[in-house]
Design an enzyme around this catalytic site. Structure first.
Site: not given
Ligand SMILES: [Zn+2]
Length: 284
Positions: A2-3, A57, A105, A125, A273
């Site tokens: 997410p940005e 963010k 989670h 994560r 990346r």
């Protein structure tokens, strides 16, 4: 990951539900995602959701204590007496849950006394972080973070870029310089500005800086309008996906014809990346 547009989408999705809602309690299931000391008393009965803000963010939920007269302010920073900051990391998201069981989670939940739905922080994560703070401006999660990418002025962007010899791709994603841009929007913004990701940041002319600033605003705003991009895991509070991935012009389009010139979009692997760009439209 997410940005800024995905976090802003969460803010807009949750704002109406959260603001003014009477809190019943907060339960933390996974302490290891927390940064800083826990507050003396967590928001519970009598507390109210005061508003939601965002910086880069990081999402900022403001809570007000029983009996507090809230000053009317524009930002959530003016509207709470205790704040819950959440940095989304790789896979964090806020979900609105109606059922009795939490999704897998789930690390933290906020319950409300007048509604069935709970807000649940879900992060498979676990690279995301949460923090309680009396003032978001002094929180650890925002202590080394630059100005928000949507709030910065063209002049301030120019000053910031002229301070570094790093290539644009690294500088734009460095949260200490500018908060909100990551790998996806960096590629889209530089393509929209017709600037090479390898250009030295301080080499930009004033017209190039202005083009970059305009691209920054237009790409982020367009992505927010579409509810963000869903690449791997991002989903909105009700589980819906974002829609901006359908409008990506370079990200994830390796080998496909560039919309500007027709040549294949390039993918370069740097620091594990993927960097997407067009050699013809973004020369240098
Ligand atoms: Zn091109």
């Amino acid at each position: 990951m997410p940005e800024l547009p995905e976090v802003e989408t969460s803010k807009r999705d949750l704002e109406i539900f959260f603001t003014g809602a009477p809190v019943a309690g907060i339960r933390i299931h996974e302490k290891r995602i927390r940064v800083g000391a826990p507050p003396q008393d967590l928001p519970g009965s009598g507390w109210v959701g005061a508003g939601i803000g965002r910086h880069g963010k990081t999402l900022i939920m403001g809570f007000s204590r029983p009996g507090t007269n809230l000053p009317a302010g524009e930002s959530a920073a003016d509207r709470g007496t205790l704040f819950l900051l959440s940095r989304f990391g790789m896979s964090g998201s806020w979900r609105r849950i109606d059922s009795r069981t939490n999704p897998p989670h789930s690390h933290l939940e906020i319950r409300f006394s007048d509604r069935r739905s709970r807000l649940v922080w879900v992060d498979p994560r676990r690279f995301g972080r949460i923090e309680f703070a009396g003032d978001p401006r002094t929180a650890h999660l925002l202590s080394q973070v630059g100005p928000d990418a949507l709030a910065i002025s063209p002049d301030d962007l120019g000053t910031l870029l002229s301070s570094t010899s790093r290539p644009l791709r690294g500088a734009l994603m460095d949260q200490r310089l500018l908060a909100g841009v990551g790998n996806i929007y960096m590629a889209e913004i530089l393509f929209a500005a017709r600037l090479s990701p390898f250009r030295e940041s301080r080499s930009l002319s004033s017209s190039e800086t202005l083009a970059l600033w305009a691209a920054l605003q237009s790409v982020l705003e367009a992505a927010i309008t579409e509810g963000g991009s869903t690449i791997h895991s991002f989903s909105r509070e009700d589980g819906r996906a974002g829609g901006y991935q359908r409008h990506h012009l370079v990200y994830g389009r390796e080998g496909l014809p560039c919309t500007g010139c027709g040549l294949p979009v390039q993918r370069t692997t740097l620091e594990a990346r993927s960097l997407y760009h067009c050699l013809f439209c973004q020369p240098g």
